[in-house]
Write an enzyme that holds these catalytic residues in place. Structure first.
Site, short mmCIF file in Angstrom:
data_model
loop_
_atom_site.label_atom_id
_atom_site.label_comp_id
_atom_site.label_asym_id
_atom_site.label_seq_id
_atom_site.Cartn_x
_atom_site.Cartn_y
_atom_site.Cartn_z
N THR A 1 4.48 28.66 93.70
CA THR A 1 3.82 27.25 93.44
C THR A 1 4.25 26.54 92.24
O THR A 1 3.99 25.54 92.20
CB THR A 1 2.40 27.59 93.47
OG1 THR A 1 2.10 28.31 92.02
CG2 THR A 1 1.71 28.17 94.50
N HIS B 1 8.13 11.06 78.26
CA HIS B 1 6.64 11.03 77.55
C HIS B 1 6.48 12.18 76.99
O HIS B 1 5.83 12.45 75.85
CB HIS B 1 5.71 10.55 78.53
CG HIS B 1 5.83 9.31 79.21
ND1 HIS B 1 4.91 8.56 79.55
CD2 HIS B 1 7.03 8.37 79.14
CE1 HIS B 1 5.30 7.28 80.03
NE2 HIS B 1 6.63 7.25 79.90
N CYS C 1 8.52 29.89 90.81
CA CYS C 1 7.45 30.88 91.38
C CYS C 1 7.08 30.42 92.64
O CYS C 1 7.95 29.52 92.92
CB CYS C 1 6.31 31.53 90.41
SG CYS C 1 5.05 30.15 90.10
N HIS D 1 4.57 7.89 71.85
CA HIS D 1 4.75 9.29 72.63
C HIS D 1 5.28 10.27 71.73
O HIS D 1 4.43 11.46 71.97
CB HIS D 1 6.24 9.08 73.61
CG HIS D 1 5.73 8.25 74.77
ND1 HIS D 1 4.91 8.04 75.64
CD2 HIS D 1 6.67 7.18 75.17
CE1 HIS D 1 4.75 7.27 76.61
NE2 HIS D 1 5.94 6.42 76.21
N ASP E 1 10.21 34.57 89.79
CA ASP E 1 9.76 35.86 90.24
C ASP E 1 10.18 36.02 91.82
O ASP E 1 10.95 35.19 92.30
CB ASP E 1 8.02 35.75 90.34
CG ASP E 1 7.46 34.85 91.24
OD1 ASP E 1 8.19 34.35 91.99
OD2 ASP E 1 6.02 35.07 91.28
C1 RB5 Z 1 3.40 35.33 94.21
O1 RB5 Z 1 2.82 35.90 95.39
C2 RB5 Z 1 2.65 34.16 93.72
O2 RB5 Z 1 1.38 34.31 93.26
C3 RB5 Z 1 3.68 33.54 92.39
O3 RB5 Z 1 4.76 33.28 92.67
C4 RB5 Z 1 2.96 32.11 91.90
O4 RB5 Z 1 2.94 31.10 93.12
C5 RB5 Z 1 1.86 32.00 90.93
O5 RB5 Z 1 1.26 31.22 90.75
#
Ligand code: RB5
Length: 152
Positions: free
Chosen positions: A67, A98, A65, A134, A8
């Site tokens: 996080t 695993h 993304c 596994h 994203d």
């Molecule tokens: C975008 O602002 C952010 O929410 C997205 O990239 C991600 O981290 C969501 O989990």
């Protein structure tokens, strides 16, 4: 190996370097975007990449993304996907050995490009252990998809 990749807007900058890095390792990359910093929705890109892997058009997928959490949650909703959210090298190796993970998720706001590249390298290079315990556990994980649909 063929690798599908998607991000994203919050993973877009990291994705550029990862695409080049995967190519430098000798793999083919199909980049599903996003291709700008304009705001988009991560589940759309998780879906594109995961379906490309499930169809066999790619061997593995990488999702980025902010996080890595949103991408990993979305990817793991898709039957057949085992997405690992990884921000360290130990986990990159362990999840291939695993869990036989077929999708790697990372967060651009969590790690730098150098660590992300090494994670990708280790994750792509490491084979599933094929160990009986596994294999049995991965089978049980996949069976949860059935039980979840029977008992919503
Ligand atoms: C975008 O602002 C952010 O929410 C997205 O990239 C991600 O981290 C969501 O989990």
């Amino acid at each position: 190996m063929k690798v599908a990749i998607g991000a994203d807007h919050a993973g877009y900058a990291l994705k550029g370097g990862i695409v080049d890095f995967i190519k430098s390792l000798g793999h083919e990359v199909e980049d599903f975007g996003t291709h700008s910093a304009n705001s988009v929705d991560y589940p759309d890109f998780a879906s594109l990449v995961c379906r490309h892997v499930l169809s066999g058009e790619a061997d593995k997928g990488v999702l980025i993304c902010g996080t890595g959490i949103g991408m990993s949650i979305a990817a793991n909703k898709i039957p057949g996907i085992r997405c690992a959210l990884v921000h360290d090298l130990f986990s990159a190796k362990a999840t291939r050995e695993h869990n036989d993970s077929n999708i790697l998720a990372m967060g651009e706001r969590v790690i730098g490009p150098g660590m992300a590249q090494e994670i990708v390298r280790v994750w792509l290079e490491t084979e599933f252990s094929q160990g009986e315990r596994h294999k049995a556990r991965v089978s049980k994980v996949m069976a949860l998809e059935e039980s979840a649909s029977l008992h919503p």
